[in-house]
Design a protein around this motif. Structure first.
Motif, PDB file in Angstrom:
ATOM      1  N   GLU A 133      40.309  51.299  53.156  1.00  0.00           N
ATOM      2  CA  GLU A 133      40.626  50.000  53.346  1.00  0.00           C
ATOM      3  C   GLU A 133      41.144  49.223  52.240  1.00  0.00           C
ATOM      4  N   VAL A 134      42.026  48.559  52.503  1.00  0.00           N
ATOM      5  CA  VAL A 134      42.685  47.665  51.462  1.00  0.00           C
ATOM      6  C   VAL A 134      42.398  46.357  51.779  1.00  0.00           C
ATOM      7  N   VAL A 135      41.856  45.609  50.467  1.00  0.00           N
ATOM      8  CA  VAL A 135      41.348  44.235  50.771  1.00  0.00           C
ATOM      9  C   VAL A 135      42.445  43.450  50.434  1.00  0.00           C
ATOM     10  N   ILE A 136      42.916  42.425  51.537  1.00  0.00           N
ATOM     11  CA  ILE A 136      43.941  41.542  51.387  1.00  0.00           C
ATOM     12  C   ILE A 136      43.701  40.263  50.846  1.00  0.00           C
ATOM     13  N   HIS A 137      44.820  39.461  50.107  1.00  0.00           N
ATOM     14  CA  HIS A 137      44.470  38.514  49.400  1.00  0.00           C
ATOM     15  C   HIS A 137      46.066  37.719  49.317  1.00  0.00           C
ATOM     16  N   ASP A 138      45.826  36.525  48.865  1.00  0.00           N
ATOM     17  CA  ASP A 138      47.189  35.816  48.759  1.00  0.00           C
ATOM     18  C   ASP A 138      48.287  36.426  48.057  1.00  0.00           C
ATOM     19  N   HIS A 139      48.019  37.193  47.001  1.00  0.00           N
ATOM     20  CA  HIS A 139      49.079  37.587  45.848  1.00  0.00           C
ATOM     21  C   HIS A 139      48.961  39.182  46.087  1.00  0.00           C
ATOM     22  N   LEU A 140      48.469  39.740  47.218  1.00  0.00           N
ATOM     23  CA  LEU A 140      48.737  41.247  47.323  1.00  0.00           C
ATOM     24  C   LEU A 140      49.965  41.880  47.300  1.00  0.00           C
ATOM     25  N   SER A 141      50.191  42.765  46.581  1.00  0.00           N
ATOM     26  CA  SER A 141      51.673  43.344  46.265  1.00  0.00           C
ATOM     27  C   SER A 141      51.559  44.898  46.933  1.00  0.00           C
ATOM     28  N   ALA A 142      52.502  45.271  47.394  1.00  0.00           N
ATOM     29  CA  ALA A 142      52.719  46.574  47.789  1.00  0.00           C
ATOM     30  C   ALA A 142      52.103  47.771  46.837  1.00  0.00           C
ATOM     31  N   HIS A 143      52.131  47.429  45.585  1.00  0.00           N
ATOM     32  CA  HIS A 143      51.618  48.345  44.647  1.00  0.00           C
ATOM     33  C   HIS A 143      50.234  48.325  44.446  1.00  0.00           C
ATOM     34  N   GLN A 144      49.525  47.074  44.188  1.00  0.00           N
ATOM     35  CA  GLN A 144      48.226  47.228  44.477  1.00  0.00           C
ATOM     36  C   GLN A 144      47.755  47.996  45.551  1.00  0.00           C
ATOM     37  N   ALA A 145      48.452  47.425  46.939  1.00  0.00           N
ATOM     38  CA  ALA A 145      47.853  48.102  48.138  1.00  0.00           C
ATOM     39  C   ALA A 145      48.035  49.684  48.146  1.00  0.00           C
ATOM     40  N   TYR A 146      48.992  50.204  47.645  1.00  0.00           N
ATOM     41  CA  TYR A 146      49.016  51.522  47.377  1.00  0.00           C
ATOM     42  C   TYR A 146      48.132  52.274  46.763  1.00  0.00           C
ATOM     43  N   ILE A 147      47.890  51.650  45.584  1.00  0.00           N
ATOM     44  CA  ILE A 147      46.713  52.281  44.571  1.00  0.00           C
ATOM     45  C   ILE A 147      45.294  52.183  45.275  1.00  0.00           C
ATOM     46  N   MET A 148      44.983  51.005  45.972  1.00  0.00           N
ATOM     47  CA  MET A 148      43.691  50.964  46.603  1.00  0.00           C
ATOM     48  C   MET A 148      43.662  51.821  47.692  1.00  0.00           C
ATOM     49  N   ALA A 149      44.835  52.140  48.495  1.00  0.00           N
ATOM     50  CA  ALA A 149      44.650  53.043  49.784  1.00  0.00           C
ATOM     51  C   ALA A 149      44.517  54.588  49.501  1.00  0.00           C
ATOM     52  N   LEU A 150      45.452  54.908  48.258  1.00  0.00           N
ATOM     53  CA  LEU A 150      45.585  56.267  48.240  1.00  0.00           C
ATOM     54  C   LEU A 150      44.860  56.819  47.092  1.00  0.00           C
ATOM     55  N   TYR A 151      44.369  56.012  46.166  1.00  0.00           N
ATOM     56  CA  TYR A 151      43.516  56.337  44.770  1.00  0.00           C
ATOM     57  C   TYR A 151      42.114  56.764  45.353  1.00  0.00           C
ATOM     58  N   ARG A 152      41.452  57.211  46.147  1.00  0.00           N
ATOM     59  CA  ARG A 152      40.310  57.101  46.523  1.00  0.00           C
ATOM     60  C   ARG A 152      39.495  58.033  45.552  1.00  0.00           C
ATOM     61  N   HIS A 153      40.232  59.102  45.210  1.00  0.00           N
ATOM     62  CA  HIS A 153      39.535  60.007  44.306  1.00  0.00           C
ATOM     63  C   HIS A 153      39.082  59.376  42.896  1.00  0.00           C
ATOM     64  N   ARG A 154      39.473  58.126  42.813  1.00  0.00           N
ATOM     65  CA  ARG A 154      38.757  57.333  41.526  1.00  0.00           C
ATOM     66  C   ARG A 154      37.845  56.383  41.964  1.00  0.00           C
ATOM     67  N   PRO A 155      36.822  56.558  42.331  1.00  0.00           N
ATOM     68  CA  PRO A 155      35.848  55.429  43.163  1.00  0.00           C
ATOM     69  C   PRO A 155      35.600  54.462  42.071  1.00  0.00           C
ATOM     70  N   LEU A 156      35.634  54.426  40.681  1.00  0.00           N
ATOM     71  CA  LEU A 156      35.462  53.262  39.824  1.00  0.00           C
ATOM     72  C   LEU A 156      36.612  52.472  40.003  1.00  0.00           C
ATOM     73  N   LEU A 157      37.837  53.051  39.979  1.00  0.00           N
ATOM     74  CA  LEU A 157      39.031  52.096  40.124  1.00  0.00           C
ATOM     75  C   LEU A 157      39.012  51.303  41.388  1.00  0.00           C
ATOM     76  N   ILE A 158      38.539  51.711  42.358  1.00  0.00           N
ATOM     77  CA  ILE A 158      38.519  51.251  43.822  1.00  0.00           C
ATOM     78  C   ILE A 158      37.554  50.101  43.744  1.00  0.00           C
ATOM     79  N   GLU A 159      36.299  50.523  42.968  1.00  0.00           N
ATOM     80  CA  GLU A 159      35.370  49.413  42.951  1.00  0.00           C
ATOM     81  C   GLU A 159      35.579  48.175  42.220  1.00  0.00           C
ATOM     82  N   ARG A 160      36.319  48.622  41.174  1.00  0.00           N
ATOM     83  CA  ARG A 160      36.778  47.479  40.137  1.00  0.00           C
ATOM     84  C   ARG A 160      37.706  46.398  40.776  1.00  0.00           C
ATOM     85  N   MET A 161      38.731  47.314  41.691  1.00  0.00           N
ATOM     86  CA  MET A 161      39.708  46.682  42.264  1.00  0.00           C
ATOM     87  C   MET A 161      39.088  45.534  43.158  1.00  0.00           C
TER      88      MET A 161
END
Length: 667
Positions: A133-161
């Motif tokens: 899941e990617v959480v959308i917001h007014d200033h979402l960029s393709a790069h933020q979304a890419y990290i949120m969607a694909l880097y699920r092997h870093r749960p702390l990163l996803i939690e913080r984002m």
């Protein structure tokens, strides 16, 4: 900014005489210069604030309408100066409306509870069953979304984002909606919990629910007839028209959607064009284009992609549901009636033809053709480097960037040859050479994963990749040494030394942003540690990375140059540079000649089939020339020939500057 006052008894009397009513006239406040002349058949309840109604609107066809209120029901509404609101079938509730806004013939506009206006909506991209899941917001960029969607092997990163975006969404939540200045809303249906930015035009929309339309004066948004949007965010410059239906979607800057397109749980970033077809759970990076009714994009990641008619993918290979995903890396294309069974990964700038069911992974063999013959995938490596279509695409993307908003959400790198694609060509070259070594030079076909490569295609692929590597490294060297007259080899060596150590190692394409993997890792670490703790800070880091691209690129190219040409940093001479430049000239001219020959096919006798109405071959050719022009004067063809001249001269200029450091024979 208006200062407000209560209505006088005389004003209340005039308003009541003009068929206006209020639950409590004491709750109605007006601007100092307010007059009652243009307010009639209005019903007020809750807290009401009204500006002045002095302006006029000129409509298409020359009709003029004066600002004011008529046949409306307003509840807890602020109306800015010089607005016209008339013929509201139900009511407008809990909104602040800006200046010079025109609202006519609408059903209902309301906020019914504390709303985030689409911020914080989770989009189940790539995997319909969830998990990316990617959480959308007014200033979402393709790069933020890419990290949120694909880097699920870093749960702390996803939690913080998620926490950062949650904070943003909560900060912008409200029980009141806003409609900006100079907005037009006409003939619209149901609008609920929607925040509407300045200069937006909404004409005939069917339903807009729980979303933000981030229009602004620099780049207005247009929402057209029959459009239905639920749980959405639309960015500046977007146009959504003609019965488009989107649910749980983010629509990026300057996107175009129309002709009954439908999408759910999908992300569309800058300059995407989606018409007629269907999308489900896709990650559409910048310039993802599909125009055909028969095309379905599902559970895939794309960018700079053009989908042919009838293109399709399957994400339901086994029996556990639609859990499979795939990727077409930047610049990939699909032909008509192509099909890919996920999971699969198609290399950058590749062309997919036919049906492919054996899960190919050609990510290390970019610029290839994937062709199906009798249920077998044949791979033709590197051949797309000579394609006139590939070069034309690379030239057209920057010209088709329609974003006018000074605040660019996506950082887009348009380079065809970059550390990202060249590193893959280097790996591809090694793969092809190893296949040849293991299977023997005389083998008719070579097996690579689930695909087959013919002998001739393998050998040509090696040459294509080597030529592109020479071209890229030569480009980088010439750029680094431009406009400097060197007096010694030592001065050349000093100039060649990179300005930073950033750029070494692997590079990645983060949905349009090409950057060193080390820098992406650094951003992710800074998010994990809380150093980057706002949406704005994340955006600034990606923008900084993009701005430093060429500095980082040279760091990578310098290291690869030494390795590829077997040079030592402290022993590089003018002779070595001249050799690189001459190899570069040969590569540029050879590739341009291949592109030239490919373009020539477009003007062959076969291409003239269908031209000339009922006439002779001569008339056929004349008709063709009137429509398509003559090969020699075609703008693209003349540009290729000019490119050969310019690049040859550029290389000669550097060689001339280095002549003084060469011995007589070399010069």
């Amino acid at each position: 900014m208006n200062t407000y006052r209560s209505l006088t008894k005389e004003e209340i009397g005039r308003l009541e005489a003009q068929a206006c009513t209020a639950a409590d006239w004491n709750e109605v406040q007006v601007a100092e210069r307010f007059t009652t002349a243009h307010v009639h058949h209005a019903r007020f309840s809750g807290k009401i604030r009204l500006g002045v109604f002095e302006g006029e609107f000129q409509l298409a066809g020359g009709v003029r309408k004066h600002a004011g209120l008529s046949y409306v029901v307003l509840h807890n509404v602020t109306v800015g100066d010089n607005c016209l609101i008339e013929n509201v079938k139900n009511y407008i509730a809990n909104y602040d409306i800006g200046e010079s806004t025109f609202i006519e013939n609408v059903d209902i506009i309301l906020v019914d509870k504390k709303s985030r206006f689409g911020n914080g909506v989770e989009v189940s991209v790539l995997n319909e069953t969830g998990g990316r899941e990617v959480v959308i917001h007014d200033h979402l960029s393709a790069h933020q979304a890419y990290i949120m969607a694909l880097y699920r092997h870093r749960p702390l990163l996803i939690e913080r984002m998620k926490a950062v975006i949650e904070g943003y969404a909560e900060e912008h939540a409200s029980e009141r909606g806003t409609i900006g200045n100079h907005v037009t809303i006409v003939n619209a249906g149901y609008i609920k919990n929607v925040r509407i930015g300045d200069c937006c035009e909404i004409e005939g929309a069917g339903r807009l629910k729980n979303g933000s339309i981030n229009s602004n004066a620099a780049d207005p948004v247009h929402i057209g007839y029959g459009v239905v949007c639920d749980d959405f965010i639309v960015s500046s410059g977007a146009h959504i028209e003609d019965g488009t239906m989107i649910t749980r979607c983010f629509v990026g800057q300057a996107c175009r959607m129309g002709h009954n397109y439908s999408a759910s749980d999908s992300l569309f970033f800058s300059n995407c064009q989606e018409e007629n077809g269907e999308a489900c759970a896709i990650f559409a990076g910048p310039f993802t284009v599909t125009h055909h009714k028969s095309t379905l994009l599902i559970a895939g990641m794309f960018s700079f992609m053009n989908a042919g008619s009838g293109s399709n993918q399957s994400n339901h290979m086994y029996k556990l549901g639609p859990i499979h995903q795939g990727a077409l890396e930047r610049g990939a294309k699909t032909t008509s009636d192509s099909y890919v069974l996920w999971p699969a990964r198609i290399g950058a700038f590749s062309l997919v033809m036919g049906r492919h069911v054996n899960h190919p992974d050609t990510s290390n063999l970019p610029f290839s053709y994937l062709i199906e013959d009798k249920n077998t995938t044949y791979l033709v490596p590197g051949v797309n480097l000579r394609s006139v279509g590939t070069i034309r695409d690379a030239q057209k993307w920057p010209k088709r960037d329609l974003r006018k908003d000074p605040m660019k959400l996506d950082q887009i790198n348009y380079n065809l040859l970059s550390p990202y694609t060249i590193q893959k060509m280097m790996k591809g070259r090694e793969i092809l050479k190893e296949l040849e070594r293991v299977s023997g030079e005389t083998s008719e076909t070579y097996a690579y994963q689930s695909a087959k490569i013919k002998n001739s295609a393998l050998n040509k692929g090696i040459r294509f990749y080597e030529t592109a590597i020479h071209k890229f490294l030569g480009n980088s060297v010439i750029k680094r040494l431009e406009n400097i007259r060197f007096r010694s080899d030592e001065e050349i060596r000093q100039r060649l030394v990179p300005d930073t150590s950033i750029g070494k190692g692997e590079w990645v394409d983060v949905s349009g942003l090409i950057a060193p993997k080390s820098e992406i890792e650094r951003v992710m670490s800074e998010i994990e540690t809380g150093t980057l703790c706002t949406v704005k800070q994340m955006h600034e880091r990606f923008a900084e990375m993009h701005a430093c691209y060429y500095t980082y690129e040279w760091t990578w190219a310098y290291e690869k140059m030494l390795d590829f040409y077997h040079l030592e940093a402290d022993k590089v001479t003018a002779r070595d540079i001249v050799a690189i430049v001459r190899q570069w000239q040969e590569s540029v001219v050879w590739l341009d000649r291949m592109v030239y020959e490919d373009a020539q096919k477009e003007f062959s006798l076969t291409s003239m089939t269908g031209f000339g109405a009922d006439g002779s071959k001569t008339e056929q050719q004349l008709d063709f020339e009137q429509v398509r022009g003559v090969f020699e004067s075609n703008p693209f063809v003349t540009a290729v020939l000019e490119h050969i001249k310019v690049k040859t001269a550029l290389g000669n200029e550097l060689i001339d500057r280095l002549k003084g450091l060469l011995n007589e024979n070399e010069a």
